[in-house]
Scaffold this motif. Structure first.
Motif, PDB file in Angstrom:
ATOM      1  N   TYR A 124      28.442  24.707  19.846  1.00 52.60           N
ATOM      2  CA  TYR A 124      28.675  26.081  20.298  1.00 52.60           C
ATOM      3  C   TYR A 124      30.163  26.413  20.252  1.00 52.60           C
ATOM      4  N   ALA A 147      31.522  29.423  18.014  1.00 56.10           N
ATOM      5  CA  ALA A 147      32.039  30.588  18.738  1.00 56.10           C
ATOM      6  C   ALA A 147      33.539  30.764  18.518  1.00 56.10           C
ATOM      7  N   TRP A 170      33.737  31.858  14.578  1.00 60.22           N
ATOM      8  CA  TRP A 170      33.024  33.092  14.252  1.00 60.22           C
ATOM      9  C   TRP A 170      33.381  34.227  15.204  1.00 60.22           C
ATOM     10  N   LEU A 171      33.370  33.944  16.514  1.00 63.47           N
ATOM     11  CA  LEU A 171      33.545  34.998  17.504  1.00 63.47           C
ATOM     12  C   LEU A 171      34.961  35.075  18.068  1.00 63.47           C
ATOM     13  N   LYS A 185      23.633  46.572  25.598  1.00 61.09           N
ATOM     14  CA  LYS A 185      24.588  46.859  24.535  1.00 61.09           C
ATOM     15  C   LYS A 185      25.884  47.395  25.124  1.00 61.09           C
ATOM     16  N   ARG A 207      26.218  39.856  23.267  1.00 61.74           N
ATOM     17  CA  ARG A 207      24.919  39.526  22.684  1.00 61.74           C
ATOM     18  C   ARG A 207      24.969  38.347  21.723  1.00 61.74           C
ATOM     19  N   ARG A 208      25.980  38.318  20.873  1.00 62.21           N
ATOM     20  CA  ARG A 208      26.045  37.234  19.897  1.00 62.21           C
ATOM     21  C   ARG A 208      26.276  35.892  20.587  1.00 62.21           C
ATOM     22  N   ASP A 209      27.093  35.888  21.612  1.00 60.71           N
ATOM     23  CA  ASP A 209      27.341  34.658  22.371  1.00 60.71           C
ATOM     24  C   ASP A 209      26.058  34.167  23.039  1.00 60.71           C
ATOM     25  N   ALA A 257      22.905  34.968  22.250  1.00 66.90           N
ATOM     26  CA  ALA A 257      21.922  34.560  21.242  1.00 66.90           C
ATOM     27  C   ALA A 257      22.240  33.170  20.700  1.00 66.90           C
ATOM     28  N   LEU A 258      23.510  32.915  20.424  1.00 66.05           N
ATOM     29  CA  LEU A 258      23.916  31.607  19.919  1.00 66.05           C
ATOM     30  C   LEU A 258      23.608  30.513  20.933  1.00 66.05           C
TER      31      LEU A 258
END
Length: 311
Positions: A79, A83, A86-87, A221, A226-228, A230-231
């Motif tokens: 993770y 993260a 990517w994030l 939203k 959300r992406r964190d 979901a991952l």
């Protein structure tokens, strides 16, 4: 299967009580933060000390310690790497996200399932020991060093040395292990109040979780990362059980009940302790809260499928 349903029913009822308390504001507007601090500074250290002192350490030093602990640490590292690249998240959010993707609910859900589904509470002990004595100290040290304000005159080296011995959760676990290793149990006058305080850790953490859900929309939203989430959820509920299955079966040659137990433990949801940590350091609270809720809901069908395939 009845053990799975029973374990989740207990959790949802207590979380629901916390949610109702939050909605009605019976215990005030700051109840979540106060309760979380009690869990962090008092209840959980007492639970860890009592658990370590009264545990048979010979049971926990086994292949399960390597499989469960190693897979949890691996998911956390995966993770953090994804993260970060990517994030582009900061270190405190990476730590909370890594814990959300790997820190197993080994007490308030793990123990009931170990008892009612696996018929052996010792299955969960190795992972509990790993999370208490290795994983939590490492994560909390990282949070101490990156999420808390440090005076300009204090060195990082000094903080690195001082942080572990001033963190109540780490101190409780290590002190309990020390007493267990030397084979001395404090008198009942000491152990009894510690047990009383420790017994409050699980329900208080669940109540705090329910309080944190008041007036919020999960996966909203613009507010929820959300992406964190979901991952972390995919790593916890999909990748981690598959990894444990592969390692336990082909790496350690396990099968039957032992293999089933390993995969069920890996499929347990994210622990509410992660939210307690996030609240304590005021970083990643929404990530920890939403991941804990989503993985708790997802773990019900996941564990049922595992039971149908492997039990």
């Amino acid at each position: 299967m009845s053990g799975v349903i029973s374990g989740f029913t207990v959790i949802f009822i207590v979380v629901g009580v916390g949610y109702v308390l939050g909605r009605t504001r019976v215990i005030g507007d700051h109840a979540h933060e106060v309760l979380s601090r009690l869990v962090f500074f008092v209840f959980t250290p007492a639970l860890l000390f009592h658990s370590m002192v009264t545990s048979d350490l010979s049971v926990v030093f086994s292949a399960t310690l390597v499989i469960a602990g190693g897979s949890a640490f691996l998911m956390g590292v995966v993770y953090v790497v994804i993260a970060r690249l990517w994030l582009r998240r900061a270190v405190p959010e990476l730590v909370i996200g890594g814990l959300s993707a790997s820190y197993v609910n080994s007490v308030n859900l793990g123990l009931p399932i170990a008892i009612f589904v696996l018929d052996d509470a010792s299955f969960i002990a190795p992972l509990l020991l790993f999370q208490i004595l290795i994983y939590s100290p490492v994560a909390l040290l990282a949070l101490d060093l990156t999420a808390l304000d440090r005076d300009s005159g204090r060195s990082l080296l000094r903080d690195s040395l001082v942080a572990p011995i001033t963190n109540p959760i780490v101190v409780g676990g290590l002190a309990g292990l020390a007493f267990s290793l030397i084979g001395w149990t404090p008198p009942a006058a000491v152990m009894s109040p510690l047990k009383m305080l420790g017994d409050a850790s699980v329900p208080a953490a669940l109540l705090a979780f329910g309080l944190s859900l008041t007036g919020v929309a999960v996966f909203k939203k613009g507010q929820s990362p959300r992406r964190d989430i979901a991952l972390a959820s995919v790593l916890k509920m999909v990748v981690m059980p598959l990894t444990v299955y592969a390692v336990a079966r082909w790496g350690f040659g396990q099968k039957g009940e032992a293999l089933f137990a390993q995969v069920v433990i890996a499929a347990l949801p994210t622990a509410q302790n992660v939210l307690v940590y996030a609240t304590r350091y005021r970083r990643g609270q929404i990530l920890a809260r939403d991941t804990a809720l989503i993985t708790t809901l997802a773990s019900i069908p996941t564990i049922m499928v595992i039971a149908l395939l492997l039990a």
